[in-house]
Scaffold this active site. Structure first.
Site, PDB file in Angstrom:
ATOM      1  N   ASP A   7       6.486  16.522 -52.931  1.00 23.51           N
ATOM      2  CA  ASP A   7       5.631  15.419 -53.350  1.00 23.51           C
ATOM      3  C   ASP A   7       6.509  14.327 -53.960  1.00 23.51           C
ATOM      4  OD1 ASP A   7       6.317  16.346 -55.876  1.00 23.51           O
ATOM      5  OD2 ASP A   7       4.261  16.409 -56.621  1.00 23.51           O
TER       6      ASP A   7
ATOM      7  N   GLU B  79      -5.466  19.850 -54.141  1.00 27.28           N
ATOM      8  CA  GLU B  79      -4.421  19.011 -53.570  1.00 27.28           C
ATOM      9  C   GLU B  79      -4.982  17.682 -53.065  1.00 27.28           C
ATOM     10  OE1 GLU B  79      -1.446  19.396 -54.052  1.00 27.28           O
ATOM     11  OE2 GLU B  79      -1.168  21.518 -54.454  1.00 27.28           O
TER      12      GLU B  79
ATOM     13  N   TYR C 263       2.613  17.372 -46.942  1.00 25.59           N
ATOM     14  CA  TYR C 263       2.618  17.947 -48.285  1.00 25.59           C
ATOM     15  C   TYR C 263       1.460  18.924 -48.477  1.00 25.59           C
ATOM     16  CZ  TYR C 263       1.633  18.718 -53.115  1.00 25.59           C
ATOM     17  OH  TYR C 263       1.336  19.357 -54.296  1.00 25.59           O
TER      18      TYR C 263
END
Length: 288
Positions: A136, A35, A118
């Site tokens: 996102d 991520e 996020y």
């Protein structure tokens, strides 16, 4: 609000791309690293860097044991190198605060360096199976079009999480799939410039399509041109330092042939301010 979950789940089951972070056994640290890397970076560029990173540092403790310079060096040309520094700091925090285990709690994740709404929710959902909205840029675009009838989403806000929460089904497993499916749909079908509405599984429920695809404007911040920018100069400095020995390079030798010396100095100063390089006694090196 249209029922988006059922068609998204069905579509994702047949169309999801085969990506490393979707493989069984991909752990919380692996998800966290992926991520960090995926922020503002295309999937194709991330995958080889991710594999190399996890082969070198399969746990947070192993990364934390190395100096931050190694994280910046390993980041190579992935872009936005502060992410490497933040990821190293997060690894140190995970080692020191959480006994080397990536926390599952969203608030604990948010307390780590470099982790925002996020990433915290992505780890909690995709690594630990919790039920949270994960939003996102791609998800925001899907929601803006399908629900609000807007061509592009507005600036990020807390409302994005609330909207996604309303879309999620009650079960944890299905909710995780819908989170992933909305991101996937935005990445490969409901794209920013050329949406493929003919193959979209929620086309019959899309407010933007029903309204005739109106041009509702685009308030997204535009990325400044890279060529000739301070960002390019920063990248060139880091490239030289990654290739240099650990003792660094003399300040006068950094980008000696750069056409704009003031830009070079400005870029170097900003890298020092960001903690990406250190300068002392006329020598510049990666952070130790």
């Amino acid at each position: 609000m249209p029922a988006l979950a059922p068609p998204l789940i069905a579509w994702y089951g047949e169309n999801a791309r085969d990506l490393p972070w979707r493989e069984p056994g991909f752990g919380a640290w692996d998800v966290l690293v992926s991520e960090f890397m995926l922020q503002q970076t295309p999937v194709a560029r991330v995958i080889p860097h991710l594999e190399a990173w996890l082969a070198r540092w399969p746990t947070p403790a192993e990364l934390a044991a190395d100096p931050p310079a190694e994280a910046v060096r390993q980041w190579a040309n992935l872009g936005y190198p502060r992410r490497a520094l933040w990821l190293h700091r997060a690894a140190v925090e995970i080692r020191d605060r959480h006994a080397g285990v990536v926390p599952a709690d969203v608030d604990a994740l948010l307390a780590l360096t470099g982790i925002g709404d996020y990433t915290a929710r992505a780890v909690a959902v995709f690594a630990y199976g919790q039920r949270h909205p994960v939003v996102d840029t791609n998800t925001r675009r899907v929601l803006a079009r399908a629900i609000d009838g807007q061509a592009q989403p507005g600036p990020p806000s807390r409302r994005d999480l609330d909207r996604m929460s309303e879309v999620l089904p009650p079960g944890r497993s299905d909710a995780a799939i819908v989170n992933a499916a909305a991101m996937e749909l935005g990445a490969v079908v409901c794209t920013a410039r050329t949406p493929r509405c003919a193959v979209c599984p929620i086309a019959d429920r899309c407010a933007w399509r029903a309204a005739g695809y109106p041009d509702t404007g685009d308030t997204r911040r535009k990325q400044a041109k890279y060529e000739g920018s301070d960002r390019q100069a920063r990248g060139a400095i880091l490239r030289e330092l990654r290739d240099a020995a650990s003792h660094g390079l003399p300040v006068d030798g950094i980008l000696a042939g750069w056409p704009d010396s003031r830009q070079r100095d400005r870029a170097l100063d900003s890298l020092v301010a960001d903690g990406l390089v250190e300068a002392a006694d006329g020598v510049v090196h990666l952070p130790r």
